[in-house]
Design an enzyme around this catalytic site. Structure first.
Site, PDB file in Angstrom:
ATOM      1  CE  LYS A 143       0.799   1.231   4.527  1.00 31.66           C
ATOM      2  NZ  LYS A 143       1.499   2.436   4.979  1.00 31.66           N
ATOM      3  CG  ASP A 175      -0.649  -0.352   7.881  1.00 34.54           C
ATOM      4  OD1 ASP A 175      -1.518   0.535   8.062  1.00 34.54           O
ATOM      5  OD2 ASP A 175       0.567  -0.120   7.870  1.00 34.54           O
TER       6      ASP A 175
HETATM    7  O1  C5P Z   1      -0.606  -1.448  14.626  1.00 31.89           O
HETATM    8  P1  C5P Z   1       0.852  -1.629  14.368  1.00 31.89           P
HETATM    9  O2  C5P Z   1       1.441  -2.769  15.140  1.00 31.89           O
HETATM   10  O3  C5P Z   1       1.208  -1.663  12.932  1.00 31.89           O
HETATM   11  O4  C5P Z   1       1.532  -0.322  14.949  1.00 31.89           O
HETATM   12  C1  C5P Z   1       2.922  -0.244  15.156  1.00 31.89           C
HETATM   13  C2  C5P Z   1       3.213   0.965  16.031  1.00 31.89           C
HETATM   14  O5  C5P Z   1       2.923   2.173  15.316  1.00 31.89           O
HETATM   15  C3  C5P Z   1       2.387   1.059  17.293  1.00 31.89           C
HETATM   16  O6  C5P Z   1       2.986   0.351  18.357  1.00 31.89           O
HETATM   17  C4  C5P Z   1       2.386   2.562  17.571  1.00 31.89           C
HETATM   18  O7  C5P Z   1       3.612   2.949  18.170  1.00 31.89           O
HETATM   19  C5  C5P Z   1       2.371   3.152  16.176  1.00 31.89           C
HETATM   20  N1  C5P Z   1       1.001   3.487  15.717  1.00 31.89           N
HETATM   21  C6  C5P Z   1       0.379   4.605  16.266  1.00 31.89           C
HETATM   22  N2  C5P Z   1      -0.890   4.926  15.858  1.00 31.89           N
HETATM   23  C7  C5P Z   1      -1.513   4.192  14.906  1.00 31.89           C
HETATM   24  C8  C5P Z   1      -0.897   3.075  14.333  1.00 31.89           C
HETATM   25  C9  C5P Z   1       0.385   2.746  14.752  1.00 31.89           C
HETATM   26  O8  C5P Z   1       0.949   5.280  17.115  1.00 31.89           O
HETATM   27  N3  C5P Z   1      -2.741   4.546  14.530  1.00 31.89           N
END
Ligand code: C5P
Length: 306
Positions: A13, A143
């Site tokens: 993406k 994602d």
């Molecule tokens: O959800 P995912 O594991 O991909 O997110 C990785 C990190 O990115 C989270 O631990 C957080 O620090 C940050 N994040 C965030 N806000 C979001 C998505 C991700 O702060 N909406």
């Protein structure tokens, strides 16, 4: 018919818009983002394994270097959820063939989790709805649901609440990848640091972008690209600014850091312009691998059974 193995193709993406709200108590930021799935793919195969072998994970492909093949891999975690929750056989051979850059801001790890979800649903005939699969995906990463839905969609909440968007047109991209990834949490932290003391509004989707997408107007889409994480990614990796500038010099319709970076995505008018920009980027000496892609493309889908 009972299959022994299923292969699912999952797209990368780019975020056409990434509006980042304030940091919430759960450690996440409220987002409004517009995703486009593009034609860089990982192929995720899941086969029934021999009894007693557990989950095995093998990884190959152009961007496989450094990807963990143990229980820390999101693909492994996705399989584990199905074993625990749906009582499917715990003996699974998972094979990832990777083309999406790792830690590149293009949802490479999330794509693999999305692929496992769709593959297991098909292999074990679970007949889950897209919504149910996306819900499981959101437990694994923000994602992952978009990897399942594909196309062009607005993501709200953590970016995991997906609403498909009706759009027109095909969009051509040149992607400047970096040999070394950026950590998503580190980029969000840097964003908080840069915005410390500022009052941050709730994120809103961009009317200009949505209108341009509905009209299939690539020039206006290019002008409306925006990413609130771009300053943070550039602060951690200053060379990204040089790369972004090459795009403007060589006539890209828009240049943007993809997600949390460090991949830089250039929107161009057509395939010929994509080739011109590829040549300019490769002779600049500041870019690692370069890929060309188009979008939107569908989300995770079964491409082979055996
Ligand atoms: O959800 P995912 O594991 O991909 O997110 C990785 C990190 O990115 C989270 O631990 C957080 O620090 C940050 N994040 C965030 N806000 C979001 C998505 C991700 O702060 N909406």
């Amino acid at each position: 018919m009972r299959y022994n193995g299923v292969t699912v193709r999952v797209p990368a993406k780019v975020n056409l818009q990434l509006a980042v709200g304030p940091l919430a108590d759960d450690g996440y930021h409220e987002l409004t983002t517009v995703f486009q799935a593009i034609s860089l793919f990982d192929d995720v195969s899941v086969r029934r394994g021999k009894v007693g072998t557990g989950i095995t994970l093998t990884i190959s492909g152009a961007t496989s270097h450094g990807v963990p093949s143990d229980a820390s891999n999101l693909a492994y975690k996705a399989a584990q959820i199905f074993i625990n929750r749906f009582g499917i056989s715990p003996d699974l051979e998972i094979a990832l063939k990777k083309e999406i850059p790792v830690a590149g801001g293009m949802a490479g790890g999330s794509a693999d989790a999305a692929g496992v979800i769709v593959a297991i649903d098909s292999l074990f005939e679970l007949q889950l709805s897209r919504d149910e699969m996306e819900k499981i995906g959101s437990e694994l990463g923000s994602d992952v649901p978009f990897g399942i839905s594909g196309g062009i969609a607005i993501g709200r909440g953590r970016g995991d609440q997906i609403t498909p968007a009706l759009t027109k047109g095909q969009y051509y991209w040149v992607l400047a990848m970096s040999g070394q990834g950026l950590s998503t949490p580190a980029v969000y932290q840097e964003c908080d640091r840069l915005r410390a003391g500022m009052s941050i509004a709730r994120p809103q989707s961009s009317d200009a972008l949505m209108q341009a997408l509905r009209a299939g107007d690539a020039v206006s889409v290019g002008k409306a690209l925006s990413n609130d994480l771009q300053a943070a990614a550039c602060s951690l990796r200053p060379a990204l600014r040089l790369i972004l500038d090459i795009g403007s010099e060589y006539g890209a319709l828009g240049s943007i850091v993809s997600g949390s970076g460090p991949t830089v995505a250039f929107l161009v008018a057509d395939e010929e312009k994509a080739l011109d920009l590829t040549v300019a980027l490769s002779s600049s000496g500041v870019v690692g691998d370069i890929a060309r892609a188009y979008g939107p493309v569908p989300g995770a889908r079964v491409v082979a059974t055996s």
